[in-house]
Enzyme design. Structure first.
Site, PDB file in Angstrom:
ATOM      1  N   ASP A  64      -1.112  -1.009   0.132  1.00  0.00           N
ATOM      2  CA  ASP A  64      -0.055  -1.044  -0.869  1.00  0.00           C
ATOM      3  C   ASP A  64       1.178  -1.567  -0.139  1.00  0.00           C
ATOM      4  OD1 ASP A  64       2.126  -0.514  -2.526  1.00  0.00           O
ATOM      5  OD2 ASP A  64       1.378   1.437  -3.158  1.00  0.00           O
ATOM      6  N   VAL A  65       1.681  -2.734  -0.522  1.00  0.00           N
ATOM      7  CA  VAL A  65       2.783  -3.358   0.212  1.00  0.00           C
ATOM      8  C   VAL A  65       4.107  -2.620   0.098  1.00  0.00           C
ATOM      9  CG1 VAL A  65       1.764  -5.672   0.213  1.00  0.00           C
ATOM     10  CG2 VAL A  65       3.339  -5.009  -1.621  1.00  0.00           C
ATOM     11  N   TYR A 158      12.064  -8.850 -11.637  1.00  0.00           N
ATOM     12  CA  TYR A 158      11.113  -9.870 -11.184  1.00  0.00           C
ATOM     13  C   TYR A 158      11.858 -11.152 -10.839  1.00  0.00           C
ATOM     14  CZ  TYR A 158       6.792 -12.587 -11.054  1.00  0.00           C
ATOM     15  OH  TYR A 158       5.744 -13.368 -10.652  1.00  0.00           O
ATOM     16  N   LYS A 162      11.725 -12.605  -7.010  1.00  0.00           N
ATOM     17  CA  LYS A 162      11.028 -13.869  -6.793  1.00  0.00           C
ATOM     18  C   LYS A 162      11.969 -15.029  -6.487  1.00  0.00           C
ATOM     19  CE  LYS A 162       6.833 -12.495  -7.109  1.00  0.00           C
ATOM     20  NZ  LYS A 162       5.890 -12.671  -5.997  1.00  0.00           N
TER      21      LYS A 162
END
Length: 163
Positions: A64-65, A158, A162
């Site tokens: 799990d990052v 997000y 990103k």
């Protein structure tokens, strides 16, 4: 930099599906040993078997990052096993259902930022020492059009992660 992938070692996060899985398949087909990480062990096992069946070399390191200590441990294990890490593909990422400014909760925001942004940082931090020692290596951070073209569809967390 990397004229041949034979004998090289690549670590792919988010390898259980999508871009991560596709990258793992292509890199293994080109001769690289790929280490597959993701939260779901079954897709990693299926992909590993497929790569091996096609004559490639693949290993699994479930991860799990968002767990920075686990990332450091996996990076150290890969280095101990192979003596090198030549490539990191940071492909792990998530989003939440309630993602627009009007709906995103602080917990939702945190989960996206922790996986998509912090996770990529933690993985880079884990591989940079060995790449610097080798004086060679490549890090690919998978981004998104949402990082350049903000949208309600993807949401602010997000978009930010990103970018």
């Amino acid at each position: 930099m990397m004229s041949s992938l034979n004998g090289k070692v690549g670590w792919i996060t988010g390898a259980g599906s999508g871009i991560g899985a596709a990258a793992a398949e292509k890199l293994a087909a080109a001769g690289m040993t790929v280490v597959l990480s993701g939260r779901r062990k079954k897709p990693l096992m299926d992909l590993t078997q497929s790569i091996i069946d096609q004559g490639g070399r693949a290993e699994i390191e479930p991860l799990d990052v968002t767990d920075k200590s686990a990332i450091a441990k996996v990076g150290a294990q890969i280095t101990a096993r192979h003596g090198r890490i030549d490539l990191l593909v940071n492909s792990a990422g998530i989003n939440v259902t309630e993602r627009s400014w009007e709906k995103v909760s602080p917990d939702g925001w945190d989960s996206v930022i922790n996986a998509d942004l912090n996770g990529a940082f933690y993985c880079c931090k884990a591989v940079l020492p060995i790449m610097r020692e080798q004086k060679d290596g490549l890090i690919i951070n998978v981004s998104s059009w949402a990082g350049v073209h903000p949208s309600k569809l993807t949401g602010p967390a997000y978009n930010a992660a990103k970018h």
